[in-house]
Design a protein around this motif. Structure first.
Motif, PDB file in Angstrom:
ATOM      1  N   LEU A 265      11.418   9.336  11.958  1.00  0.00           N
ATOM      2  CA  LEU A 265      10.522   8.272  11.520  1.00  0.00           C
ATOM      3  C   LEU A 265       9.108   8.825  11.353  1.00  0.00           C
ATOM      4  O   LEU A 265       8.672   9.682  12.117  1.00  0.00           O
ATOM      5  CB  LEU A 265      10.525   7.118  12.523  1.00  0.00           C
ATOM      6  N   PRO A 266       8.352   8.336  10.370  1.00  0.00           N
ATOM      7  CA  PRO A 266       7.029   8.895  10.077  1.00  0.00           C
ATOM      8  C   PRO A 266       5.975   8.443  11.067  1.00  0.00           C
ATOM      9  O   PRO A 266       6.155   7.451  11.783  1.00  0.00           O
ATOM     10  CB  PRO A 266       6.732   8.350   8.675  1.00  0.00           C
ATOM     11  N   ASP A 267       4.840   9.166  11.069  1.00  0.00           N
ATOM     12  CA  ASP A 267       3.709   8.729  11.872  1.00  0.00           C
ATOM     13  C   ASP A 267       2.974   7.610  11.149  1.00  0.00           C
ATOM     14  O   ASP A 267       3.330   7.219  10.034  1.00  0.00           O
ATOM     15  CB  ASP A 267       2.776   9.896  12.201  1.00  0.00           C
ATOM     16  N   ARG A 268       1.921   7.089  11.770  1.00  0.00           N
ATOM     17  CA  ARG A 268       1.213   5.910  11.251  1.00  0.00           C
ATOM     18  C   ARG A 268       0.654   6.140   9.855  1.00  0.00           C
ATOM     19  O   ARG A 268       0.805   5.291   8.972  1.00  0.00           O
ATOM     20  CB  ARG A 268       0.083   5.520  12.219  1.00  0.00           C
ATOM     21  N   ASN A 269      -0.001   7.289   9.631  1.00  0.00           N
ATOM     22  CA  ASN A 269      -0.593   7.525   8.318  1.00  0.00           C
ATOM     23  C   ASN A 269       0.469   7.625   7.235  1.00  0.00           C
ATOM     24  O   ASN A 269       0.317   7.062   6.146  1.00  0.00           O
ATOM     25  CB  ASN A 269      -1.447   8.796   8.334  1.00  0.00           C
ATOM     26  N   GLU A 270       1.542   8.337   7.526  1.00  0.00           N
ATOM     27  CA  GLU A 270       2.591   8.499   6.514  1.00  0.00           C
ATOM     28  C   GLU A 270       3.261   7.173   6.195  1.00  0.00           C
ATOM     29  O   GLU A 270       3.498   6.847   5.031  1.00  0.00           O
ATOM     30  CB  GLU A 270       3.637   9.512   6.961  1.00  0.00           C
ATOM     31  N   GLU A 271       3.581   6.375   7.215  1.00  0.00           N
ATOM     32  CA  GLU A 271       4.267   5.111   6.925  1.00  0.00           C
ATOM     33  C   GLU A 271       3.347   4.159   6.169  1.00  0.00           C
ATOM     34  O   GLU A 271       3.798   3.418   5.290  1.00  0.00           O
ATOM     35  CB  GLU A 271       4.803   4.474   8.205  1.00  0.00           C
ATOM     36  N   THR A 272       2.037   4.188   6.468  1.00  0.00           N
ATOM     37  CA  THR A 272       1.102   3.336   5.745  1.00  0.00           C
ATOM     38  C   THR A 272       1.025   3.758   4.281  1.00  0.00           C
ATOM     39  O   THR A 272       1.064   2.913   3.368  1.00  0.00           O
ATOM     40  CB  THR A 272      -0.288   3.399   6.380  1.00  0.00           C
ATOM     41  N   TRP A 273       0.887   5.062   4.040  1.00  0.00           N
ATOM     42  CA  TRP A 273       0.819   5.556   2.658  1.00  0.00           C
ATOM     43  C   TRP A 273       2.106   5.214   1.900  1.00  0.00           C
ATOM     44  O   TRP A 273       2.059   4.721   0.769  1.00  0.00           O
ATOM     45  CB  TRP A 273       0.578   7.068   2.650  1.00  0.00           C
ATOM     46  N   GLN A 274       3.244   5.466   2.534  1.00  0.00           N
ATOM     47  CA  GLN A 274       4.520   5.195   1.865  1.00  0.00           C
ATOM     48  C   GLN A 274       4.685   3.700   1.571  1.00  0.00           C
ATOM     49  O   GLN A 274       5.220   3.324   0.524  1.00  0.00           O
ATOM     50  CB  GLN A 274       5.680   5.682   2.748  1.00  0.00           C
ATOM     51  N   ALA A 275       4.218   2.842   2.467  1.00  0.00           N
ATOM     52  CA  ALA A 275       4.297   1.398   2.232  1.00  0.00           C
ATOM     53  C   ALA A 275       3.450   0.997   1.031  1.00  0.00           C
ATOM     54  O   ALA A 275       3.888   0.204   0.178  1.00  0.00           O
ATOM     55  CB  ALA A 275       3.850   0.632   3.479  1.00  0.00           C
ATOM     56  N   CYS A 276       2.233   1.532   0.945  1.00  0.00           N
ATOM     57  CA  CYS A 276       1.352   1.206  -0.177  1.00  0.00           C
ATOM     58  C   CYS A 276       1.934   1.703  -1.501  1.00  0.00           C
ATOM     59  O   CYS A 276       1.871   1.012  -2.524  1.00  0.00           O
ATOM     60  CB  CYS A 276      -0.035   1.796   0.056  1.00  0.00           C
ATOM     61  N   VAL A 277       2.512   2.882  -1.481  1.00  0.00           N
ATOM     62  CA  VAL A 277       3.109   3.450  -2.694  1.00  0.00           C
ATOM     63  C   VAL A 277       4.326   2.645  -3.126  1.00  0.00           C
ATOM     64  O   VAL A 277       4.475   2.292  -4.307  1.00  0.00           O
ATOM     65  CB  VAL A 277       3.478   4.930  -2.448  1.00  0.00           C
ATOM     66  N   ARG A 439      -7.810  11.877   3.938  1.00  0.00           N
ATOM     67  CA  ARG A 439      -7.686  13.192   4.593  1.00  0.00           C
ATOM     68  C   ARG A 439      -6.214  13.544   4.815  1.00  0.00           C
ATOM     69  O   ARG A 439      -5.791  14.687   4.621  1.00  0.00           O
ATOM     70  CB  ARG A 439      -8.447  13.182   5.923  1.00  0.00           C
ATOM     71  N   TRP A 440      -5.446  12.546   5.230  1.00  0.00           N
ATOM     72  CA  TRP A 440      -4.019  12.792   5.469  1.00  0.00           C
ATOM     73  C   TRP A 440      -3.308  13.214   4.187  1.00  0.00           C
ATOM     74  O   TRP A 440      -2.542  14.177   4.173  1.00  0.00           O
ATOM     75  CB  TRP A 440      -3.363  11.531   6.045  1.00  0.00           C
ATOM     76  N   ARG A 441      -3.571  12.497   3.091  1.00  0.00           N
ATOM     77  CA  ARG A 441      -2.856  12.799   1.836  1.00  0.00           C
ATOM     78  C   ARG A 441      -3.215  14.183   1.311  1.00  0.00           C
ATOM     79  O   ARG A 441      -2.360  14.897   0.746  1.00  0.00           O
ATOM     80  CB  ARG A 441      -3.172  11.730   0.778  1.00  0.00           C
ATOM     81  N   ASN A 442      -4.455  14.609   1.482  1.00  0.00           N
ATOM     82  CA  ASN A 442      -4.834  15.948   1.039  1.00  0.00           C
ATOM     83  C   ASN A 442      -4.065  17.041   1.775  1.00  0.00           C
ATOM     84  O   ASN A 442      -3.893  18.141   1.251  1.00  0.00           O
ATOM     85  CB  ASN A 442      -6.334  16.165   1.223  1.00  0.00           C
ATOM     86  N   ALA A 443      -3.598  16.721   2.973  1.00  0.00           N
ATOM     87  CA  ALA A 443      -2.900  17.721   3.795  1.00  0.00           C
ATOM     88  C   ALA A 443      -1.387  17.532   3.822  1.00  0.00           C
ATOM     89  O   ALA A 443      -0.675  18.350   4.423  1.00  0.00           O
ATOM     90  CB  ALA A 443      -3.442  17.682   5.223  1.00  0.00           C
ATOM     91  N   ASN A 444      -0.880  16.474   3.180  1.00  0.00           N
ATOM     92  CA  ASN A 444       0.547  16.148   3.299  1.00  0.00           C
ATOM     93  C   ASN A 444       1.129  15.710   1.961  1.00  0.00           C
ATOM     94  O   ASN A 444       0.435  15.118   1.128  1.00  0.00           O
ATOM     95  CB  ASN A 444       0.755  15.025   4.325  1.00  0.00           C
ATOM     96  N   HIS A 445       2.422  15.957   1.800  1.00  0.00           N
ATOM     97  CA  HIS A 445       3.129  15.542   0.586  1.00  0.00           C
ATOM     98  C   HIS A 445       4.581  15.230   0.946  1.00  0.00           C
ATOM     99  O   HIS A 445       5.481  16.045   0.728  1.00  0.00           O
ATOM    100  CB  HIS A 445       3.065  16.641  -0.478  1.00  0.00           C
ATOM    101  N   PRO A 446       4.834  14.030   1.516  1.00  0.00           N
ATOM    102  CA  PRO A 446       6.199  13.695   1.946  1.00  0.00           C
ATOM    103  C   PRO A 446       7.170  13.546   0.774  1.00  0.00           C
ATOM    104  O   PRO A 446       6.766  13.410  -0.387  1.00  0.00           O
ATOM    105  CB  PRO A 446       6.018  12.351   2.661  1.00  0.00           C
ATOM    106  N   THR A 447       8.433  13.531   1.098  1.00  0.00           N
ATOM    107  CA  THR A 447       9.495  13.343   0.107  1.00  0.00           C
ATOM    108  C   THR A 447       9.308  12.022  -0.636  1.00  0.00           C
ATOM    109  O   THR A 447       8.965  11.006  -0.042  1.00  0.00           O
ATOM    110  CB  THR A 447      10.864  13.341   0.807  1.00  0.00           C
TER     111      THR A 447
END
Length: 559
Positions: A265-277, A439-447
């Motif tokens: 399961l993703p961390d808070r930043n990843e799940e928030t970004w994925q939800a918005c996308v 900042r999170w998105r600049n450092a990450n690129h999830p599936t």
């Protein structure tokens, strides 16, 4: 006649994406899922809550023609199960002579073998099921090829009576169909609720959730299962469609899951970004827009929205426009251009001097004896909004609006200006969260993201002081407290409904707290006219938080 399942059943769990109102399209997905279930050797296909209609159908489900169409679609699908292949558990509205249920239907042997309705109808927050559905009686198990399956529906497991009734009447396992929307912390809540039902019933529990965006709601999937000893049996991935087999086998002490995926399961930043996308992607695609257009100002909010749009739709479907005026800095022009280049999106520069000066000239006879104020500033914003809407009208792309929750909370936004648009992916994110996500998105690129890897939001956009650039040397903090302070006060007022005394006791200045409360209340009329946007909290500005526009109440600091 299909074979009896005495000691083993293979469940095909379809965590897939329906569309509200698209009965034919949803049934095509159901048929494709059943075909895959058959190819994978499954005995029973499980589909989410109200899959036939899409969830939530809201008042659409009150239309008699829609009710009939849903029932006819289920009955037609049931006939196909005469082929001896997998049976089907599917969620659907189900109308009888005297009731309309949020129901689960068991399809097998060419017929609808069993229908049960939802007992616990949620009527809080974003849920209005009491408005549209009738409460069903307590259910017993559904008989399926010699097994006794308990099939509670979503809210039915948030209370104890339905599962206890199923256990007491002989259910051997619980298979839960869900349309459970995403919010931060919801996954932990669901797991706690599911564990409680397992402890009470001593039955294994399979929890299947849909994955989709539906207007402001996002459903992240993240389906899971628990064995009767409360151990995690399987965990499906969040924010993506998948269909997996789960093997249930009978042991001396009951049924146990012996095979299934275990996704992280993703961390808070990843799940928030994925939800918005996901929310933005489904809103654009399900409403038939060819793409999106947005104003790219060189600021953090529009940059994050542009990155989310590219991750959702791909660069070729995102059009950015810089709309400069005399107060737009060279730094902003450079930052916007660099952001567009990093994302690989179309970038146009449309100066707004002529239309703004035209408005000012037309209004001069009325304004000649007045001092310039926010009226003239708002004309700039409304000019930008008009141009973006014109581009949308001409080419069909939806305007993405880019206001964050901090600004919308206190009215630091212009109606018919920067609030123009069809959908807002960051509507439920405070400004400090927008910075953290950049900042999170600049450092990450999830599936699953369609945008490029690496720095997609130039560092200078993140580091510089935020400004609306509607007058010389303007910054947001000319009008607002620092965002760290503002966001904490808003979290206290909006998310937690705290008394002002308690907020001041946290260390905040009394006058600032009272001013923020006042700004929050008087901006309600603006929020009522705002575009829909992704919900990530339990207090988004929409169905979760319904305050009156006309409202003279003000809490006061007593200490």
């Amino acid at each position: 006649m299909t074979h009896l399942l005495e000691n083993r059943i293979i469940l095909s769990l379809a965590q897939i994406n329906p569309t509200v109102g698209d009965i034919d399209g949803n049934m095509e997905k159901a048929r494709a899922a059943r075909l895959k279930a058959a190819e994978d050797g499954a005995d029973l296909l499980v589909l989410p809550e109200l899959f036939v209609s899409g969830y939530p159908p809201e008042d659409l489900v009150l239309k008699p023609a829609f009710q009939r169409a849903c029932r006819e679609a289920v009955e037609a699908f049931a006939k196909e199960t005469a082929d001896g292949g997998p049976g089907v558990l599917i969620g659907t509205p189900w109308v009888t002579d005297d009731a309309l249920w949020n129901a689960v239907c068991l399809l097998d042997n060419g017929t609808v073998e069993s229908v049960q309705g939802k007992v616990e109808l949620p009527n809080y927050g974003v849920f209005d099921e009491v408005r549209v559905f009738d409460q069903a009686p307590l259910p017993g198990p559904m008989g399926f090829r010699g097994l006794r399956l308990g099939a509670p529906i979503c809210e039915d497991i948030w209370f104890d009576q339905v599962c206890e009734c199923l256990m007491e009447t002989g259910a051997e396992m619980l298979i839960v169909l869900n349309g459970s929307p995403y919010a931060r912390g919801k996954a932990d809540q669901r797991m706690q609720v599911a564990v409680a039902r397992v402890v009470e019933t001593e039955l294994p529990l399979v929890y299947l959730n849909q994955v989709c965006g539906q207007d402001e709601l996002v459903f992240e999937g993240a389906s899971f299962g628990l064995n009767a000893d409360r151990t995690l049996a399987f965990q499906m991935a969040p924010f993506q469609e998948e269909q997996v087999n789960v093997v249930m086998e009978r042991a001396d002490d009951g049924w146990r899951c012996t095979g299934g995926p275990v996704a992280a399961l993703p961390d808070r930043n990843e799940e928030t970004w994925q939800a918005c996308v996901l929310g933005l992607r489904d809103y654009v695609n399900k409403n038939g827009f060819p793409g999106v257009v947005l104003g790219l100002s060189g600021g953090i909010d529009s940059a994050v929205c542009a990155a989310m749009a590219v991750d959702a739709l791909g660069a070729d479907r995102v059009h950015s426009i810089m709309l400069p005026y005399r107060y737009t800095s060279d730094e902003s022009l450079s930052d916007a251009a660099r952001c567009a280049e990093a994302l690989g999106i179309r970038y146009d520069n449309v100066p707004i001097s002529e239309p703004v000066e035209g408005f000012l000239s037309a209004l001069d006879p009325l304004f000649s004896d007045t001092q310039a104020d926010t009226t003239e500033e708002n004309l700039q914003s409304r000019t930008r909004g008009t141009i973006l809407m014109a581009v949308s009208n001409k080419f069909g792309a939806m305007v993405v609006t880019t206001g964050n929750k901090s600004e919308v909370s206190v009215g630091y936004a212009t109606l018919y200006g920067d609030m123009n648009g069809g959908f807002n992916p960051i509507k439920d994110l405070y400004k400090t969260e927008v910075y953290a996500l950049a900042r999170w998105r600049n450092a990450n690129h999830p599936t699953g993201l369609l945008g490029p890897e690496g720095e997609v939001i130039p560092a200078n956009i993140i580091d510089k002081a935020p400004t609306a650039e509607l007058r010389e040397n303007q910054t947001d903090q000319d009008s607002l407290p620092d965002y760290d302070v503002l966001d904490d006060i808003l979290d206290c007022l909006v998310e937690r409904e705290m008394a002002l005394d308690d907020i001041v006791a946290k260390g905040h200045d009394k006058a600032v707290v009272e001013r923020v409360q006042h700004l929050l209340y008087i901006a309600e009329y603006k929020r009522r006219q705002a575009a829909p946007g992704v919900r990530v909290t339990d207090k988004n500005f929409g169905k979760d938080r319904r305050y009156p526009i006309t409202n003279r109440y003000r809490d006061r600091v007593k200490g």
